[in-house]
Design an enzyme around this catalytic site. Sequence first.
Site, short mmCIF file in Angstrom:
data_model
loop_
_atom_site.label_atom_id
_atom_site.label_comp_id
_atom_site.label_asym_id
_atom_site.label_seq_id
_atom_site.Cartn_x
_atom_site.Cartn_y
_atom_site.Cartn_z
N TYR A 170 0.95 -1.52 0.00
CA TYR A 170 -0.18 0.24 0.50
C TYR A 170 1.34 1.26 0.25
O TYR A 170 0.92 1.64 -0.66
CB TYR A 170 -1.50 -0.28 1.07
CG TYR A 170 -1.48 1.53 1.14
CD1 TYR A 170 -2.87 1.28 0.28
CD2 TYR A 170 -1.71 2.09 2.61
CE1 TYR A 170 -4.15 2.07 0.95
CE2 TYR A 170 -2.75 3.32 2.61
CZ TYR A 170 -3.51 3.03 1.64
OH TYR A 170 -4.69 4.54 1.85
N LYS A 201 1.07 4.32 -3.43
CA LYS A 201 0.73 5.14 -3.02
C LYS A 201 1.74 6.36 -3.09
O LYS A 201 1.82 7.39 -3.45
CB LYS A 201 -0.14 5.08 -1.59
CG LYS A 201 -0.76 5.04 -1.51
CD LYS A 201 -2.43 5.56 -2.28
CE LYS A 201 -3.36 4.83 -1.68
NZ LYS A 201 -4.49 5.70 -2.14
N TYR A 239 3.47 13.65 -14.26
CA TYR A 239 2.13 14.29 -15.51
C TYR A 239 2.64 16.17 -15.09
O TYR A 239 2.26 16.43 -15.83
CB TYR A 239 1.39 13.91 -15.07
CG TYR A 239 1.22 12.39 -15.95
CD1 TYR A 239 1.75 11.19 -15.86
CD2 TYR A 239 0.15 12.61 -17.16
CE1 TYR A 239 1.77 10.04 -16.70
CE2 TYR A 239 -0.01 11.43 -18.03
CZ TYR A 239 1.09 9.93 -17.60
OH TYR A 239 0.55 8.83 -18.22
N THR A 292 -9.56 8.68 8.36
CA THR A 292 -10.97 9.02 8.22
C THR A 292 -12.00 8.10 8.83
O THR A 292 -12.22 6.90 8.35
CB THR A 292 -11.13 9.59 7.11
OG1 THR A 292 -10.19 10.57 7.00
CG2 THR A 292 -12.58 10.20 7.21
N HIS A 334 -17.15 -0.52 5.29
CA HIS A 334 -17.72 -1.22 5.30
C HIS A 334 -17.45 -2.18 6.42
O HIS A 334 -16.72 -1.85 7.32
CB HIS A 334 -16.68 -2.37 4.49
CG HIS A 334 -18.19 -3.31 3.67
ND1 HIS A 334 -18.04 -4.42 4.97
CD2 HIS A 334 -18.06 -3.93 2.50
CE1 HIS A 334 -18.20 -4.91 4.13
NE2 HIS A 334 -19.07 -4.99 2.91
P1 NAD Z 1 -12.71 1.65 0.22
O1 NAD Z 1 -12.24 0.22 0.78
O2 NAD Z 1 -13.85 1.70 1.15
O3 NAD Z 1 -13.03 2.10 -1.05
C1 NAD Z 1 -11.70 1.85 -1.93
C2 NAD Z 1 -12.79 1.60 -3.20
O4 NAD Z 1 -11.97 1.22 -4.45
C3 NAD Z 1 -13.91 0.69 -3.49
O5 NAD Z 1 -15.06 0.51 -3.39
C4 NAD Z 1 -13.29 -0.79 -4.13
O6 NAD Z 1 -14.24 -1.94 -4.83
C5 NAD Z 1 -12.73 0.28 -4.90
N1 NAD Z 1 -11.60 -0.54 -5.84
C6 NAD Z 1 -10.29 -0.86 -5.36
N2 NAD Z 1 -10.25 -1.35 -6.06
C7 NAD Z 1 -10.21 -0.82 -7.58
C8 NAD Z 1 -10.39 -1.17 -8.68
N3 NAD Z 1 -8.68 -1.61 -8.74
N4 NAD Z 1 -10.87 -0.82 -9.59
C9 NAD Z 1 -11.62 -0.06 -9.80
N5 NAD Z 1 -12.19 -0.21 -7.92
C10 NAD Z 1 -11.62 -0.17 -7.83
O7 NAD Z 1 -11.62 2.41 1.48
P2 NAD Z 1 -11.89 4.26 1.15
O8 NAD Z 1 -11.28 4.29 3.04
O9 NAD Z 1 -12.94 4.66 0.99
O10 NAD Z 1 -10.69 4.33 0.79
C11 NAD Z 1 -11.31 5.54 -0.26
C12 NAD Z 1 -9.05 6.05 -1.29
O11 NAD Z 1 -8.67 7.01 0.11
C13 NAD Z 1 -7.75 4.88 -1.15
O12 NAD Z 1 -7.53 5.66 -2.46
C14 NAD Z 1 -7.49 5.05 0.19
O13 NAD Z 1 -5.58 4.83 0.16
C15 NAD Z 1 -7.56 6.33 0.21
N6 NAD Z 1 -7.33 6.58 1.77
C16 NAD Z 1 -8.54 6.31 2.58
C17 NAD Z 1 -8.23 6.62 4.74
C18 NAD Z 1 -9.57 7.12 5.24
O14 NAD Z 1 -9.27 7.17 5.85
N7 NAD Z 1 -10.73 6.41 4.69
C19 NAD Z 1 -7.36 7.49 4.61
C20 NAD Z 1 -5.93 6.84 3.34
C21 NAD Z 1 -6.34 7.00 2.45
#
Ligand code: NAD
Length: 319
Positions: A150, A154, A164, A180, A186
């Site tokens: 991960y 990133k 880019y 967050t 889920h």
């Molecule tokens: P989440 O798992 O709820 O959402 C991620 C979504 O991406 C899911 O719906 C999943 O099905 C989709 N996905 C994953 N791989 C995919 C692919 N190859 N093609 C299409 N869809 C794909 O997680 P989240 O918490 O909503 O996180 C969303 C983004 O924010 C991520 O990039 C995560 O790294 C980043 N992020 C979240 C947090 C947090 O605290 N929630 C913190 C840091 C970064």
Amino acid sequence: MRVLITGAAGFLGSHLSDRLLAEGHEVIGMDNFITGNPQNLAHLAGNPKFSFIRHDVSNYIFVPGRIDAVMHFASPASPNKDSPRGYVNLPIQTMKAGALGTHNTLGVARAHNARYLLASTSEIYGDPLEHPQTESYWGHVNPIGERSVYDEAKRFAEALTMAYHRFHGLNTAIVRIFNTYGPRMHIDDGRVVPNFLKQALQREPLTVYGDGSQTRSFCYVSDLVDGIYRLLMSGEHDPVNIGNPVETSILEFAEAINKLTANPAGLEYRTLSRTEGDPQRRRPDNTRARTVLDWEPKVQLDEGLRRTLPYFRQQLGLE
Ligand code: NAD
Ligand code: UDP
């Protein structure tokens, strides 16, 4: 604007879709449901400004029509090795979403001359040696550790985004998101908020990994989405931390949740569930977000948890 949001069926992507629609924009959601949930978008069915494409962003992306902004949020996001949704259990998919998915979404943005926003993470700081974390800190990441699939994806995604921007002049932005929480995480995601809320509501002991002295700073989803929206609308190119600066130990957090939910079951320490490299301390320095975006979080932890609880009650069939 007409905006492509990848990861739209996930926790953050679905809230972002709602915010953009509420601001009058058109949203094209894209997701392959690997960790997300179609239910998160069910309320948008029939909305003429929302459309959805089921697609894996690791493969070439084609979207018909004009695109003004691309927001790349698709990636597994939970580090929990006890959860099938944890990125430790989806290592190749996670690296592909961060590497190939970022390349493909940057390509879409370039083809349309669109604004591009990358969802990066506090994990790029790894187990940080500087505290709190400012955007100028380069991080402390084990490139072959359990969490590297991960973290390094990133970090690569940030580097590619800047390439880019510098090489093609693309109008890019990078948000470094700190922990967050909120409705639509889920229930089996495995991150600490869904785990603790589910356990507390089921009157089970809360599973504290390690001794619980590690800290996190929890941001409520509406605050995060507001910061991201401001960043999207700004002309900023350098990374911006968005997170709540109030730091709490996991032990204090578990005790607060047991108190809030009147859970009598207490705690259960689980050392083996802890991932290698689990950051010991994490807190954002929000100076850039404050100065560049005039952004500050508003929702305090107890209020955010109160707003989150009904969703988990409903998911567990308790109301
Ligand atoms: P989440 O798992 O709820 O959402 C991620 C979504 O991406 C899911 O719906 C999943 O099905 C989709 N996905 C994953 N791989 C995919 C692919 N190859 N093609 C299409 N869809 C794909 O997680 P989240 O918490 O909503 O996180 C969303 C983004 O924010 C991520 O990039 C995560 O790294 C980043 N992020 C979240 C947090 C947090 O605290 N929630 C913190 C840091 C970064
Ligand atoms: N954690 C815990 N019990 C759980 C889930 C997580 O004690 O049931 C701890 C985990 O070890 C980490 C912190 O809570 O120190 C936050 O974990 P999370 O999975 O939410 O994400 P991270 O911040 O590590 O990316």
